[in-house]
Write an enzyme that holds these catalytic residues in place. Sequence first.
Site, short mmCIF file in Angstrom:
data_model
loop_
_atom_site.label_atom_id
_atom_site.label_comp_id
_atom_site.label_asym_id
_atom_site.label_seq_id
_atom_site.Cartn_x
_atom_site.Cartn_y
_atom_site.Cartn_z
N GLY A 62 0.75 -1.20 -0.09
CA GLY A 62 -0.14 -0.03 0.04
C GLY A 62 0.94 1.35 0.12
O GLY A 62 0.53 2.34 -0.67
N GLY A 63 2.15 1.17 0.71
CA GLY A 63 2.76 2.37 0.82
C GLY A 63 3.51 2.62 -0.76
O GLY A 63 3.47 3.72 -1.09
N TRP A 120 2.40 1.87 -3.45
CA TRP A 120 1.41 1.91 -4.30
C TRP A 120 1.16 3.82 -4.55
O TRP A 120 0.96 4.23 -5.55
CB TRP A 120 0.01 1.54 -4.11
CG TRP A 120 -1.07 1.96 -4.92
CD1 TRP A 120 -1.45 1.40 -6.13
CD2 TRP A 120 -2.03 2.87 -4.68
NE1 TRP A 120 -2.49 2.04 -6.72
CE2 TRP A 120 -2.87 2.99 -5.68
CE3 TRP A 120 -2.06 4.05 -3.74
CZ2 TRP A 120 -3.85 4.05 -5.96
CZ3 TRP A 120 -3.05 4.99 -3.94
CH2 TRP A 120 -4.18 4.89 -4.93
N HIS A 121 1.61 4.21 -3.44
CA HIS A 121 1.52 5.78 -3.23
C HIS A 121 2.83 6.38 -4.03
O HIS A 121 2.34 7.62 -4.62
CB HIS A 121 1.42 6.11 -1.93
CG HIS A 121 0.06 6.25 -1.31
ND1 HIS A 121 -0.03 4.84 -0.49
CD2 HIS A 121 -0.89 6.88 -1.06
CE1 HIS A 121 -1.33 4.93 0.03
NE2 HIS A 121 -1.92 6.13 -0.54
N GLY A 122 3.83 5.61 -4.35
CA GLY A 122 4.86 6.34 -4.91
C GLY A 122 6.23 5.47 -4.81
O GLY A 122 6.26 4.66 -3.95
#
Lengths: 477, 355
Positions: free
Chosen positions: A335-336, A338-340
Amino acid sequence: MRRVLFNSYEFLLAFLPIVVAGYFLLNGLGLRLRGGDEDRWSDKLGNLWLVAASYFFYAWWRPEFVGLLVASTAVNFVVGRAIVHRAVQNRPTTALLVAGIAFDLLLLAYFKYANFFFENEARLFSAAPIHLDVILPIGISFFTFTQIAFLVDAHKRKAREPDAVNYSLFVTFFPHLLAGPILHHREMMPQFADRANKSVQWDNVARGLALLALGLGKKVLIADALSPQVADAFSAGAPLTFGDAWLAVLCYTMQIYFDFSGYTDMALGMAQMMNIRLPVNFDSPYRQRNLQEFWRHWHMTLTRFLRDYVYIPLGGNRRGEAWTAFAIVVTFLLGGLWHGANWTFVAWGLANGVGLVLLRLWGRAGIALPAFAAWAITFLFVNLAWVLFRAPDLATAGSFFGSLFGSRGFAGVRMAIVPFTVPTLAIACVLSMMPRNSNRIAAEARLGWPLQAATALILAAGILSVGNPTEFLYFNF
Amino acid sequence: MATRFLRNALLATAAILALAGFVNFEVDPFQQYRVPANHAPRFYRAFQRYEDPGIARNYKYDRAIISSSFMENVSGSEVDRAFGSGRTMNLCLSAMTAYDGGKVLEVALESHALKQVLYNVDYNAFSGPPDRVGYGKLPLYLYDARRWNDYPYLLSSGTLGRSIDILLDRKAGTYRTDPDDPWYWADDGAGFGARKVVEGLDPNDINARYKQPPRTMEGMWASYEANLEPLVRAHPGTEFIFIWPPYSILVWIDFARRGQLDVSLDFKRRFVLALSKYPNVRIHDFQARTDWIMDLAEYRDIYHYSPAISSQLVKDVAAGKDLVTPANVDARIAELRTLAATADLAKIVAQARGS
């Protein structure tokens, strides 16, 4: 080439009114043209219009990337349809699923993660880094994830054969295209096909407009007003004082919430004007009293995606406590990421994953905290984690944490405070803690004069703030 | 209920926007449509990039100053006195890039039959891509002739705030009111002096404080070809007077240490050779004026010099001094190279700190 954001004159004063009016006019025309129920194309005039408008919206940012969006949509549509067909015939679909997901992940890997990978590979092996001259296509994470979910569900026999127009609209529908919410085909396809949604429903238009106004106000009047203070703090060359760091982190905590939830409110509002209900993405997350509840109220559609397509397939909580902890941490690491493509996002994901594991352990101990203490710990943790999210690199984050924890003393605020930061921050803190958030106000409030006046004032103030002159701060040469 | 809500909310929104647009158009705080007749003009240095196109379009002048902060302390009247005639408008932009300067100059040349342009040439202005702007985003909608696309200016609460300040005669913000020296900053209280120049300066990394990016000849020349040369060629009736400003000796030491000296001097040489073929061009070079560049007492930082130097520079330009031509450019460059190579940084800094 300009990126058309919701908070732009062109979008608010031209694009959106034209698209909404065109949608209902074409739906009306479609109804008139329809000879019989079998004539399905006339039913889709409005949806075709929305697809065209969505591509135009995307092209306004960079026309050359429209091809990528078309290719991504077309490949996933063809693969998904083939999976559904084979599933109906009870033939194996795994190979098609793997091929479809591989295509999606390769696109994402190339555009979003390749340079990150090469930089770290070069650092690891002390080699010259390879650098690909690629631009990150805006919204790629969103339109990729929605389609992966569709392929997986088709494979699991949970998806019906998609219609080409409605599928295109599901992927490209402009309110969600750039920044979500992450849609699920099950909740969108029936709405796009529903004839009851084709005619104007004034209550939806009114409440959608109210939500759009509230979202614009959150984004432009609050988040954007806090932005300069945050930018100054995170780009400051010298280490911050204790006071500076806490002011900055609190400002950022409020900025990111009002920015993202404001943008989402606008998306939900404009979709509602066209009788389309997008899933709620934020529900007073800063009022929550533990980290799990926070994640159930923050970027809810991402949490849902990660739960359904990462955490549960990893085994979820079905394989014992240790495995559950592992699954949580892995889910949040992804998830982390995924943000960048940055180690700061990985660290942020890790912090949240570990935080959730600790929460589970605390829960097993059975020690209940007073409500205020539980809220304060949760809010504090979320604030600290945002430092990792906002910092440009881990070194800056480390320096920030040093200041926050008093390693350089406990001096107060020393940096220049950008005008209106403190009152805006105070208003933001109060609003974020109010039990009635923007979604509830727009859904439940009477459409009387107070809401009319508030909508007009916020809409006007928001539009008047969209293009404010940028003050030149180069006074120290 | 819902239709009444929509009608009232949208009408009220439209009314507020129309009122704001009307007030902003009438008061016109950034002088886009007219020179104010009923109040003193306000020149907000923080909003130069918004005001400059309006000033360039609406004021009467026949000579323009195009420069970054180097020539902001030059008043129009002192230029007029030095040249003996004409009317000069200072159209400087702090941290101006070649692109920024080109855009302002385009407006000035399109709206006025200019006799002369005084153009300050700064190496850093030509760094980066040809369309690099010095700060934020250039509000290009104010730089074109179209009025219909000015809505970001007219429908802006920032503009409205300044309109209300003017209507209420409220002295908010920092601004000047004299069109003769709209961007003057030397009287801001920060002062000049050798000690100030080296204050906080790291002798091992002089550029740390200025963060000037490295330059390449290809990049600088692309910017020159895109932003400068076409304007000179297209306006043969205007005399373009280019000025290489007198940076302090510390700049040349910094350039030499960062490996930027060769590219800078090569650029100057190519610039002089390319522009000298135009009969409407003359070029002045004050960069090796040791009486100025070695005297740190006349500087605020390593780049910016005092109004006294500015005034003398204007007089020398008007008098045709320190001209650089294809015949002497190599000698001048060699002179600068020697200065940079022989300067004793430690001694200069020590003397400045002890002054």
